[in-house]
Design an enzyme around this catalytic site. Structure first.
Site, PDB file in Angstrom:
ATOM      1  N   LYS A 165       0.854  -1.203   0.000  1.00  0.00           N
ATOM      2  CA  LYS A 165       0.000   0.000   0.000  1.00  0.00           C
ATOM      3  C   LYS A 165       0.880   1.239   0.000  1.00  0.00           C
ATOM      4  O   LYS A 165       1.897   1.288   0.708  1.00  0.00           O
ATOM      5  CB  LYS A 165      -0.885  -0.023   1.259  1.00  0.00           C
ATOM      6  N   SER A 188      -9.750   1.958   3.199  1.00  0.00           N
ATOM      7  CA  SER A 188      -8.881   2.716   2.326  1.00  0.00           C
ATOM      8  C   SER A 188      -7.917   1.858   1.518  1.00  0.00           C
ATOM      9  O   SER A 188      -7.430   2.295   0.481  1.00  0.00           O
ATOM     10  CB  SER A 188      -8.079   3.738   3.148  1.00  0.00           C
ATOM     11  N   SER A 243      -9.930  -0.349   7.363  1.00  0.00           N
ATOM     12  CA  SER A 243      -9.313  -0.178   6.043  1.00  0.00           C
ATOM     13  C   SER A 243      -8.614  -1.407   5.473  1.00  0.00           C
ATOM     14  O   SER A 243      -8.236  -1.409   4.310  1.00  0.00           O
ATOM     15  CB  SER A 243      -8.294   0.968   6.083  1.00  0.00           C
TER      16      SER A 243
END
Lengths: 483, 94
Positions: free
Chosen positions: A72, A147, A171
């Site tokens: 990420k 997210s 997330s």
């Protein structure tokens, strides 16, 4: 079955038997990404040559030797971009490795690719990225969740064997549920946050996205443990998280929190989760109704505490040491104001404003301090529940993936998407989402996630319970047809 | 609607310029969020301690030993402006 659809454990077996080389694994991913990422848009950047170079020297006998892992874009990998999905950090090159990255590298893994996210990890749909809209592999017109939407989408689309994400209020678990993969949020203090760009420091944890529960355990084995660079990481021993996998569920008690089954959940999600609960009974687990009485306050507490911490953490973006800087400013206040106006997107601005307000003079006690006290009550709910049960079972998300654009301008509605995941972060306990079925929406199957919540630092038990379900069902084997 | 919540003033505290459109929009959207969190006011917290973070650990320190870290050049590598090996900042005194 193509190479990139293998789990980490399956890939490892092939690497160790020399049926496949690490170079071939990286090449296979590169072709898969080239073939499908135009539709998914999960990757923001990747350095194929760099990954190949690492693959050439990878020792496949190390715990994750030769296994490429997508990262990420909020976790620093030395020499690679780390934009956090924000214009503020466009062009930023990480000058050091996060602790999770140095641990992955020491275990032989190959960080490969930067995956999309909501800006500074603020969002539940990945639509707040300044760079790309990531599409759900099961239905390209829908969001992948957020997210860590990029992490979930690339694993689900077989464009990655596994990925790392971060979870502040859901997330990791929510996008894992919406894309049909396994997402683990470890207990607070289990994994070092050093090198994770901070959003809400009392809630953030890094965790793995994988195709199977066993893979989740394999990654957790490597990234866990005390780190002198993160004073909130705890000195708890790191067991072999695969050791309890395969054990039966005799005597295991699972709690159904009545507050999580009160309506408001999509009927197909509710049914899939209730079916999973029945399945657990057939596996020998005992189902116990429990109460988490302060559940209805969790979203409110979260949006005070998380925004307060974010407003403080994001104060570092001042246009001096790194990040965007406004072209010309007449004075220092204009320099700060314009730099931040130009660098941040709408959701980040909203949260900075809200967080600044709840910390400001005259409102601190009414909002922030009160939220911290209600947080204590939420934590106590879990402590009491765990006196009666070994883990808690509930939906991960109240609904399957929604359409892109459906609620991007309705923050309150977006915030309620995290209603089942947020309390886990506030309490600091661990949680995992795993596939438990599909909802049929507009003629397409959309994944449904089952959430299991475990006692702090009892990830071994949580993974055991998740693994027993996964291995006695077929859901984790389903793959999207990307079109 | 919270009459005391003023986006323009709060944005100033946060050193964040906003356009007039953003101010109007955030005022409406965040007022809705503040209205939602009003529900916390009914919880009796008179005998409850605050939780700052999940684990009861305090004052964690490490030995203050020197170790290798960034060179000045590495520390400056992401600076939007630099002069003579230093971060360039706007003038703050007249």
């Amino acid at each position: 079955m193509s190479l990139t659809s293998l789990s980490v454990a399956e890939l490892q077996a092939q690497l160790r038997s020399k049926a496949v080389s690490p170079v071939e694994a990286v090449e296979a991913l590169e072709s898969r990404i080239a073939a499908v990422d135009g539709s998914i848009c999960g990757y923001l950047a990747r350095d194929f040559q760099r990954a190949l170079a690492a693959a050439k020297v990878a020792d496949v006998n190390l715990p994750l030797g030769g296994v490429p892992i997508a990262i990420k874009d909020v976790i620093n990998v030395r020499g690679e971009q780390c934009t956090c999905g924000s214009k503020m950090l466009k062009g930023y090159i990480a000058p050091y490795d996060a602790t999770v990255i140095s641990r992955l590298k020491a275990a032989g893994a190959i960080p490969f690719g930067r995956v999309n996210m909501d800006e500074f990890a603020m969002g539940s749909s990945c639509e707040n990225s300044a760079y790309a809209i990531t599409h759900n592999p099961w239905d390209l017109s829908r969001i992948p969740g957020g997210s860590s939407g990029g992490s979930a989408a690339v694993v689900a689309a077989d464009e990655a064997f596994a990925a790392l994400g971060s979870d502040t209020g859901g997330s990791i678990r929510q996008p894992a549920a919406l894309c049909g993969c396994v997402g683990l949020k470890p207990s607070y203090g289990r994994v070092s946050r050093f090198g994770l760009v901070a959003f809400a420091s009392s809630l953030d944890q890094i965790g793995p996205f994988t195709k199977t529960v066993r893979d989740s355990a394999l990654l957790l084995n490597v990234i866990s443990g005390r780190d002198p660079m993160d004073s909130t990481s705890l000195e708890e021993p790191v067991p072999d998280y695969t050791a309890q996998l395969g054990q039966d569920l005799k005597g295991v008690r699972l709690g159904m929190p009545k507050e999580y089954f009160v309506g408001g959940t999509d009927p197909q999600v509710d049914k899939a989760v209730r079916d999973a609960i029945k399945h657990y009974e057939s596996l020998g687990a005992e189902i116990v109704e429990i109460s988490l009485p302060h559940t209805e306050y969790a979203v409110g507490v979260y949006y005070i505490i998380a925004t307060a911490e974010a407003s403080a953490n994001l104060a570092r973006f001042d246009g001096v040491r790194y990040g965007h800087r406004t072209a010309e400013a007449a004075n220092i206040l204009e320099h700060y104001g314009k730099t931040r106006e130009e660098g941040f997107g709408a959701e980040v601005k909203r949260r900075i404003i809200l967080g600044t307000y709840v910390l400001s003079s005259g409102y601190y006690d009414a909002y922030y301090l009160r939220a911290q006290k209600v947080r204590t009550l939420i934590r106590q709910d879990f402590t009491s529940a765990f006196e009666k049960v070994d883990a808690i079972i509930c939906p991960t998300s109240p609904e399957p993936a929604f359409k892109i654009g459906d609620r991007s301008d309705d923050p309150m509605r977006m915030y309620l998407a995290d209603i089942f995941t947020i309390a886990v972060n506030l309490a600091g306990v661990c949680g995992i989402s795993l596939p438990c079925g599909f909802a049929q929406v507009e003629g397409r199957p959309l994944p449904v996630g089952l959430q299991l919540i475990g006692k702090p630092f009892h990830e071994s038990e949580l993974l055991k319970i998740a693994h027993a379900y996964e291995q006695s069902t077929e859901w984790h084997k389903a793959r999207p047809v990307i079109s | 609607m919270n009459p005391e919540f003023d986006v323009r003033y709060t944005a100033g505290l946060a050193r964040l310029h906003l356009s007039e459109e953003e101010i109007a929009k955030f005022q409406a959207q965040l007022s809705q969020v503040l209205e939602y969190v009003e529900k916390l006011k009914v919880v009796d917290v008179s005998k409850v301690e605050a939780t700052a973070h999940a684990n009861p650990v305090f004052n964690v320190v490490r030995e203050d030993d020197p170790r290798d870290w960034f060179t000045a050049q590495e520390a400056l590598a992401n600076a939007p402006r630099q002069v003579n090996g230093l971060f360039s900042v706007p003038k703050v005194i007249e």
